[in-house]
Design a protein around this motif. Structure first.
Motif, PDB file in Angstrom:
ATOM      1  N   ALA A   1       0.820  -1.218   0.000  1.00  0.00           N
ATOM      2  CA  ALA A   1       0.000   0.000   0.000  1.00  0.00           C
ATOM      3  C   ALA A   1       0.856   1.271   0.000  1.00  0.00           C
ATOM      4  CB  ALA A   1      -0.933  -0.008   1.207  1.00  0.00           C
TER       5      ALA A   1
ATOM      6  N   GLN B   1       1.618   1.365  -9.309  1.00  0.00           N
ATOM      7  CA  GLN B   1       0.236   1.778  -9.514  1.00  0.00           C
ATOM      8  C   GLN B   1      -0.076   2.053 -10.979  1.00  0.00           C
ATOM      9  OE1 GLN B   1       2.609   3.743  -8.204  1.00  0.00           O
ATOM     10  NE2 GLN B   1       2.692   5.017 -10.016  1.00  0.00           N
TER      11      GLN B   1
ATOM     12  N   PHE C   1       2.694  -7.036   7.244  1.00  0.00           N
ATOM     13  CA  PHE C   1       1.666  -6.005   7.090  1.00  0.00           C
ATOM     14  C   PHE C   1       2.122  -4.921   6.124  1.00  0.00           C
ATOM     15  CE2 PHE C   1      -1.168  -7.761  10.047  1.00  0.00           C
ATOM     16  CZ  PHE C   1      -2.378  -7.168   9.752  1.00  0.00           C
TER      17      PHE C   1
ATOM     18  N   CYS D   1       1.779  -6.225   2.697  1.00  0.00           N
ATOM     19  CA  CYS D   1       0.422  -6.743   2.442  1.00  0.00           C
ATOM     20  C   CYS D   1       0.466  -8.214   2.021  1.00  0.00           C
ATOM     21  CB  CYS D   1      -0.308  -5.905   1.387  1.00  0.00           C
ATOM     22  SG  CYS D   1      -0.396  -4.162   1.803  1.00  0.00           S
TER      23      CYS D   1
ATOM     24  N   PRO E   1      -1.020   4.177  -3.143  1.00  0.00           N
ATOM     25  CA  PRO E   1      -2.382   4.059  -2.619  1.00  0.00           C
ATOM     26  C   PRO E   1      -2.512   4.691  -1.245  1.00  0.00           C
ATOM     27  CG  PRO E   1      -1.626   1.951  -3.485  1.00  0.00           C
ATOM     28  CD  PRO E   1      -0.442   2.877  -3.486  1.00  0.00           C
ATOM     29  N   ASP E   2      -1.519   4.472  -0.389  1.00  0.00           N
ATOM     30  CA  ASP E   2      -1.595   4.990   0.969  1.00  0.00           C
ATOM     31  C   ASP E   2      -0.965   6.377   1.040  1.00  0.00           C
ATOM     32  OD1 ASP E   2      -2.315   4.146   3.810  1.00  0.00           O
ATOM     33  OD2 ASP E   2      -0.327   5.009   4.057  1.00  0.00           O
TER      34      ASP E   2
ATOM     35  N   ASN F   1      -5.595   3.102 -10.694  1.00  0.00           N
ATOM     36  CA  ASN F   1      -5.089   1.796 -10.247  1.00  0.00           C
ATOM     37  C   ASN F   1      -4.774   1.695  -8.764  1.00  0.00           C
ATOM     38  OD1 ASN F   1      -4.744   0.156 -12.848  1.00  0.00           O
ATOM     39  ND2 ASN F   1      -3.957   2.176 -13.356  1.00  0.00           N
ATOM     40  N   ALA F   2      -4.647   2.829  -8.107  1.00  0.00           N
ATOM     41  CA  ALA F   2      -4.288   2.775  -6.685  1.00  0.00           C
ATOM     42  C   ALA F   2      -5.461   3.111  -5.768  1.00  0.00           C
ATOM     43  CB  ALA F   2      -3.136   3.738  -6.421  1.00  0.00           C
TER      44      ALA F   2
ATOM     45  N   LYS G   1      -6.799   1.352  -2.169  1.00  0.00           N
ATOM     46  CA  LYS G   1      -5.862   0.300  -1.732  1.00  0.00           C
ATOM     47  C   LYS G   1      -4.996   0.774  -0.568  1.00  0.00           C
ATOM     48  CE  LYS G   1      -5.686  -1.756  -6.331  1.00  0.00           C
ATOM     49  NZ  LYS G   1      -4.854  -1.928  -7.534  1.00  0.00           N
ATOM     50  N   SER G   2      -5.597   1.485   0.341  1.00  0.00           N
ATOM     51  CA  SER G   2      -4.848   2.014   1.482  1.00  0.00           C
ATOM     52  C   SER G   2      -4.504   0.902   2.479  1.00  0.00           C
ATOM     53  CB  SER G   2      -5.692   3.062   2.203  1.00  0.00           C
ATOM     54  OG  SER G   2      -6.843   2.431   2.735  1.00  0.00           O
ATOM     55  N   PHE G   3      -3.673   1.246   3.458  1.00  0.00           N
ATOM     56  CA  PHE G   3      -3.359   0.282   4.518  1.00  0.00           C
ATOM     57  C   PHE G   3      -4.626  -0.111   5.280  1.00  0.00           C
ATOM     58  CE2 PHE G   3       1.284   1.390   4.495  1.00  0.00           C
ATOM     59  CZ  PHE G   3       1.736   0.099   4.320  1.00  0.00           C
ATOM     60  N   GLU G   4      -5.520   0.872   5.477  1.00  0.00           N
ATOM     61  CA  GLU G   4      -6.769   0.562   6.198  1.00  0.00           C
ATOM     62  C   GLU G   4      -7.568  -0.500   5.447  1.00  0.00           C
ATOM     63  OE1 GLU G   4      -5.609   3.594   5.917  1.00  0.00           O
ATOM     64  OE2 GLU G   4      -5.553   4.395   7.960  1.00  0.00           O
TER      65      GLU G   4
ATOM     66  N   TRP H   1      -6.405  -2.746   3.435  1.00  0.00           N
ATOM     67  CA  TRP H   1      -5.691  -4.024   3.562  1.00  0.00           C
ATOM     68  C   TRP H   1      -5.946  -4.657   4.925  1.00  0.00           C
ATOM     69  CZ3 TRP H   1      -3.355  -8.443   3.356  1.00  0.00           C
ATOM     70  CH2 TRP H   1      -2.268  -8.780   4.167  1.00  0.00           C
ATOM     71  N   VAL H   2      -5.877  -3.835   5.981  1.00  0.00           N
ATOM     72  CA  VAL H   2      -6.095  -4.368   7.330  1.00  0.00           C
ATOM     73  C   VAL H   2      -7.528  -4.910   7.462  1.00  0.00           C
ATOM     74  CG1 VAL H   2      -6.267  -3.725   9.770  1.00  0.00           C
ATOM     75  CG2 VAL H   2      -4.345  -2.925   8.421  1.00  0.00           C
ATOM     76  N   LYS H   3      -8.497  -4.187   6.918  1.00  0.00           N
ATOM     77  CA  LYS H   3      -9.900  -4.627   6.984  1.00  0.00           C
ATOM     78  C   LYS H   3     -10.064  -5.959   6.251  1.00  0.00           C
ATOM     79  CE  LYS H   3     -14.571  -2.787   6.352  1.00  0.00           C
ATOM     80  NZ  LYS H   3     -15.177  -3.889   5.630  1.00  0.00           N
TER      81      LYS H   3
ATOM     82  N   ILE I   1      -2.492  -9.407  -0.496  1.00  0.00           N
ATOM     83  CA  ILE I   1      -3.010  -8.648  -1.628  1.00  0.00           C
ATOM     84  C   ILE I   1      -2.061  -8.946  -2.792  1.00  0.00           C
ATOM     85  CG2 ILE I   1      -3.552  -6.356  -2.539  1.00  0.00           C
ATOM     86  CD1 ILE I   1      -5.232  -6.954  -0.115  1.00  0.00           C
TER      87      ILE I   1
END
Lengths: 378, 148
Positions: free
Chosen positions: A43, A49, A140, A143, A207-208, B116-117, B120-123, B125-127, B142
């Motif tokens: 992320a 991306q 983590f 991912c 993304p993040d 494309n992004a 896709k945040s860390f949140e 992914w964690v969820k 992922i």
């Protein structure tokens, strides 16, 4: 010494030559990105991306060699994407080694063990394995559950086969300094030559866009991690860059120190920030408005940056810019300090892992329970 | 380089705090541009739209004033003093070349490709991780998207 003497000598004589020629701006490391394709989908990454037709493209070996010659830097770092996905990577590495470039091939090591036989151990080649912390933190961060175990297996296989192996650890908000220190122990026990650690940076296109450390928190975190260091730890970062992270030095960014070349061309101004592309290295150096970058410029995109690609070259430049700088650095290399610091030890002892960052949630029973309740309530 | 509007959270943070005292950097606000067709009525609108296209994480389609089109990834822009000496650089979807399109020749712009992004945040992914964990899955991850 965390790097071979021949490498230190090559870099020192290169920098001195640039200084004697009166060059104000000179590259130290070429960041060569032969492809953006990757077998991870982190992320925090800003390189994977792109649309599929861009991810399918790759630089040819000839394009890589031309970039290395055009740039002239003594060291070449090959990030990506994942370089081991490039079918001609062994040929690219061999060609750079033949040109006596010190190559750091950055890899997540998922394919390292199976592709190791395609490479030949050399003092010019180091596998720089990206491991973002102990198992839970790394998994983590990338991912992918199980990513840490595969990476460590790759490291051990490469060490056993006689390769130079270094590591690269990127830290985000929520990093636990005690865990990072234990991670350093794990890496050295696995036989790595030396380690690098740096704060993460908000790539424009990642993304993040959250979870990045501000300067105050970065300095506190790195002071806790890098003070009172163990003798067994070897770092391949410049000692003054390490002090910069700990808040003991102040350097401005040197964005031209580590120029980046990819399928788009020469990236303006640096590895992390995309503000257009130049078609030649000369164009990059001469036509980039360098004064618009770095914390001093007031550019909000640079305000938070403390990463090695912008600031390690500044540390190197400092130690070759004056006799004082040279003597200070020489002393730090000859008599490396453990940076004893009782306050940093106190900071370490009292540090409590935060539950706001995504990288530590798996470790906290409370966080796990909260998360489970949230999920089951969906 | 993002537009000022896209950077405004960071700029606001820096207006109120010294960069050296900031604990956690403000996240960047990403606009949802997928499918957007900007109006290009004024020079300022053309420049702003192309700046956003440069920042976009998917393909765009440019229609020239002569009716021809180019669809691809807009990887660079060179801004001059007028629209006639400013141009964007695009890698089309079907070939490995770099196509230059002068701002003044552009009749229409559309954000036709997927971002494309996005999402896709860390949140996220964690969820997803915890959903799969609760469902008893192992080796949760992922994977990168398929390229074919």
């Amino acid at each position: 010494m965390a790097v071979p003497v021949s490498q230190a000598w090559t870099v020192a004589s290169y920098v001195l030559t640039q200084k004697l020629k009166g060059r104000k701006r000179y590259p130290l490391v070429l960041m060569l990105e032969p492809l953006f394709r990757c077998n991870l989908a982190c992320a925090g990454c800003g390189k994977i991306q792109y649309p599929a037709h861009i991810l399918k493209q790759e630089l040819t070996p000839e394009e890589c060699f031309r970039a290395a010659e055009e740039c002239g830097a003594p060291m070449v770092s090959i990030p990506g994407g994942e370089p081991l996905l490039h079918p001609q990577m062994p040929e690219i590495v061999a060609g750079l080694v033949a040109r006596k470039k010190y190559v750091y091939m950055c890899t997540n090591a998922l394919l390292l063990k199976e592709k190791l036989h395609l490479f030949k151990p050399s003092k010019y080649l180091s596998f720089s394995v990206h491991v973002d912390g102990q198992r839970e933190h790394h998994d983590f961060s990338v991912c992918r559950e199980g990513g840490y175990d595969i990476a460590m297996e790759g490291i051990r296989a490469a060490v056993a086969a006689g390769f130079r192996v270094t590591t690269n650890t990127t830290l985000f908000d929520g990093a636990d300094p005690n865990s990072v220190r234990a991670h350093f122990d794990d890496l050295m026990a696995a036989g790595v030559e030396s380690m690098m650690v740096s704060p993460g940076y908000t790539y424009d296109k990642a993304p993040d866009q959250n979870h990045f450390l501000g300067k105050a928190k970065s300095r506190r975190l790195f002071r806790a991690i890098l003070s009172n260091r163990k003798k067994s730890w070897q770092f391949n970062t410049h000692p003054l860059f390490s002090e910069f992270l700990m808040g003991k030095q102040n350097f401005e960014c040197t964005p031209w120190g580590m120029p980046t070349f990819s399928i788009f061309g020469w990236q303006k101004p640096c590895y992390l920030l995309q503000d257009g592309y130049a078609d030649t290295f000369k164009e990059l150096m001469e036509e980039t408005a360098w004064e618009n970058y770095g914390a001093k410029s007031g550019n909000p995109q640079c305000a938070n940056c403390m990463v090695h690609s912008g600031h390690e070259a500044s540390a190197v430049d400092y130690n070759f810019s004056s006799l004082k700088g040279f003597l200070v650095t020489a002393r730090k290399y000859m008599f490396p300090s453990a940076y004893p610091d009782p306050d940093a030890q106190k900071l370490l002892n009292e540090w409590r892992p935060e539950h706001s960052g995504p990288l530590v949630q798996i470790q906290s029973n409370n966080a796990v329970n909260d998360e489970l309740q949230e999920v089951s309530g969906d | 380089m993002a537009t000022e509007q896209q950077e405004h959270l960071k700029i606001e943070q820096l207006r109120q705090h010294n960069a050296d005292e900031i604990e956690t950097i403000a996240g960047r606000e990403k606009e949802n541009l997928e499918g957007w067709i900007p109006t290009l009525a004024s020079d300022a609108e053309v420049r702003d739209a192309l700046e956003k296209a440069f920042d976009y994480r998917g393909d765009v389609t440019i229609t020239r004033k002569d009716g021809s089109q180019v669809t691809g990834y807009l990887f660079d822009r060179r801004t001059g003093s007028s629209l006639t000496d400013s141009f964007v650089r695009v890698i089309p979807t079907n070939e490995r070349v770099k196509v230059n399109v002068v701002y003044a020749e552009i009749a229409a712009l559309a954000f036709t490709g997927r971002d494309n992004a996005a999402g896709k945040s860390f949140e996220a992914w964690v969820k997803k991780y915890w959903e799969k964990k609760v469902a008893g899955e192992k080796n949760i991850r992922i994977d990168p998207e398929k390229l074919d």
